[in-house]
Design a protein around this motif. Structure first.
Motif, PDB file in Angstrom:
ATOM      1  N   LYS A 215       0.819  -1.230   0.000  1.00 28.99           N
ATOM      2  CA  LYS A 215       0.000   0.000   0.000  1.00 28.99           C
ATOM      3  C   LYS A 215       0.846   1.271   0.000  1.00 28.99           C
ATOM      4  O   LYS A 215       0.579   2.188  -0.774  1.00 28.99           O
ATOM      5  N   GLU A 216       1.860   1.307   0.844  1.00 24.23           N
ATOM      6  CA  GLU A 216       2.705   2.516   0.904  1.00 24.23           C
ATOM      7  C   GLU A 216       3.364   2.801  -0.438  1.00 24.23           C
ATOM      8  O   GLU A 216       3.482   3.950  -0.856  1.00 24.23           O
ATOM      9  N   SER A 220       2.897   6.135  -2.811  1.00 24.04           N
ATOM     10  CA  SER A 220       3.986   6.995  -3.309  1.00 24.04           C
ATOM     11  C   SER A 220       3.966   7.085  -4.827  1.00 24.04           C
ATOM     12  O   SER A 220       4.221   8.140  -5.395  1.00 24.04           O
TER      13      SER A 220
END
Lengths: 229, 230
Positions: A215-216, A220
């Motif tokens: 997810k991160e 980004s």
């Protein structure tokens, strides 16, 4: 004597799924080699040095074919079996046009999933307008973009049928809504229910579990895309 | 009646667009006649908007009243429709076709973005990084051209990959003149450098090139605009 077909893929990838559907619809037996993308094998790095991505198709000794839609056209042309692309040149052009359109849509889709505020809202509006355009390509009274059977455009759009739900769950956003896109949602259900698709559709909960840690990274990427717009 | 006389082909374009030229070259390979309609992109015609409602862009090819948009799609359509006529744009063999499609995508996906960035960025670290990225991708293409050992990426004649790369044969030298720096030299890229000259002189291309002085002025204005608004 048929030459062996190998597909280098990874669990949970909609692009790998596209190729598996194409191979199965065409009736081509293949060996699936699953990669761990955090630890790419020498096989993958050797066969797709520029992009280092999956899917990669190996047919006999021939140099690798990369990029999912290019692989699908290859499968359609190299093997006998039901045609994936329409036979009429104009219909073929339309299928390619809308498949290319899907590719262009991915940015607004990604931003709509993984950002917030006005940026997210604007992208969500854009994405939904794009979904409407795609939805209009469904032939009247037919189950699939390809008509009665799954074709090239169904495969190109197919990611939406399964992965949209996956990403919506991880992101906590609802973008493909029955009231807004009834025909597309109906198509998505038909796609998932198709027997051939079912043979190579990864379990939804397992995909959610596998992709949630990313997810991160997704956030980004979405932010970078939004900055470039 | 001659089959060709029945066909009506229109191309909606704009004089500076490399994508429009890609389609012109493809039509030239097939020896197809067509009606060309120049669009003012600041004031798009009703016809263009009707034929390409999704992207509202040129080029659009209209064949017997049916529009096709997106230059990559149009070029393959041209190769399909006029299959037995003129030269081949895509090879016959499925694997070679797949390779051609892959390399044709390499140009807009990987090569063009850093070249554009290099051209629209003022001198400094950022511009240098873009140039290096462009050089890296050019090296890949140089290697691919060497592998084939042919006049063109398509073999003996201009094919899909040549068409995809083609506009850069005249655009890069223009950028180099405007910036005052080289991207492709004969020393660094002997095969690509030779290919550029051959491409511009190739029969389907040589009589279908944009007005160079006007294009150069346009590119100068574009660079100035980007530098001012950085």
């Amino acid at each position: 004597m048929a030459e062996p077909v190998k597909l280098i893929g990874c669990f949970g990838s909609p692009f790998v799924h596209r190729v598996e559907v194409a191979l199965r619809l065409k009736g081509v037996p293949y060996e699936l080699i699953e990669e761990d993308l955090n630890n790419k094998s020498d096989l993958l790095l050797k066969h797709n040095p520029f992009h280092q991505k999956v899917p990669v198709l190996l047919h006999g000794d021939r140099p690798a074919v990369c990029e999912s839609l290019i692989i699908i056209e290859y499968i359609d042309e190299a093997f006998s079996g039901p045609s994936l692309l329409p036979s009429d040149p104009y219909e073929r052009a339309m299928a390619r046009f809308w498949a290319a359109f899907m590719y262009k849509c991915k940015d607004s889709m990604w931003i709509a999933l993984w950002t917030d505020g006005e940026v997210q809202a604007a992208s969500a509006r854009e994405m939904k307008a794009n979904l409407t355009l795609i939805e209009r390509q469904l032939p009247e009274g037919k189950k699939f973009f390809g008509g009665d059977t799954i074709g090239f455009l169904d495969i190109a759009v197919g990611g939406i049928a399964h992965w949209m739900g996956v990403f919506e769950e991880i992101a906590g956003v609802h973008l493909l809504i029955e009231e807004e896109h009834p025909a597309l949602c109906r198509w998505a259900r038909e796609y998932i229910l198709d027997e051939t698709v079912g043979q190579c559709l990864p379990d939804r909960d397992r995909v959610v579990a596998a992709l949630t840690p990313r997810k991160e990274l997704y956030v980004s990427i979405a932010k970078a895309m939004a900055a470039q717009k | 009646m001659d089959h060709q006389q029945e066909e009506k082909v229109q191309l909606f374009g704009m004089w500076a667009s490399p994508y429009v030229y890609k389609v012109k070259w493809a039509l030239s390979i097939k020896g197809m006649e067509y009606e060309y309609v120049e669009e003012d992109l600041g004031n798009k015609s009703g016809q263009l908007l009707e034929h390409n409602p999704v992207h509202k862009k040129v080029p659009v090819l209209v064949y017997n009243g049916r529009p096709v948009a997106e230059s990559d799609v149009i070029v393959q359509f041209i190769d399909d429709v006029w299959k037995g006529q003129g030269g081949r744009i895509l090879p016959e063999d499925p694997h070679e076709r797949a390779m051609a499609r892959f390399w044709a995508r390499f140009v807009p996906d990987k090569l063009s973005p850093p070249i554009w960035k290099w051209f629209t960025t003022a001198g400094g670290e950022e511009q240098e990084a873009a140039r290096e990225a462009a050089v890296e991708h050019l090296r890949v293409l140089e290697a691919e051209l060497n592998l084939g050992r042919n006049e063109f990426f398509g073999g003996d004649s201009v094919g899909l990959v040549d068409l995809s790369l083609g506009a850069l044969a005249y655009v890069i030298p223009m950028y180099e003149e405007i910036i005052g720096a080289r991207l492709i030299t004969e020393e660094m890229f002997p095969s690509l450098y030779a290919w550029m000259g051959r491409f511009l002189a190739a029969p389907p291309v040589k009589d279908h090139l944009p007005p160079m002085e006007e294009l150069k002025l346009r590119f100068r204005a574009i660079r100035e605009y980007f530098l001012k608004n950085a």
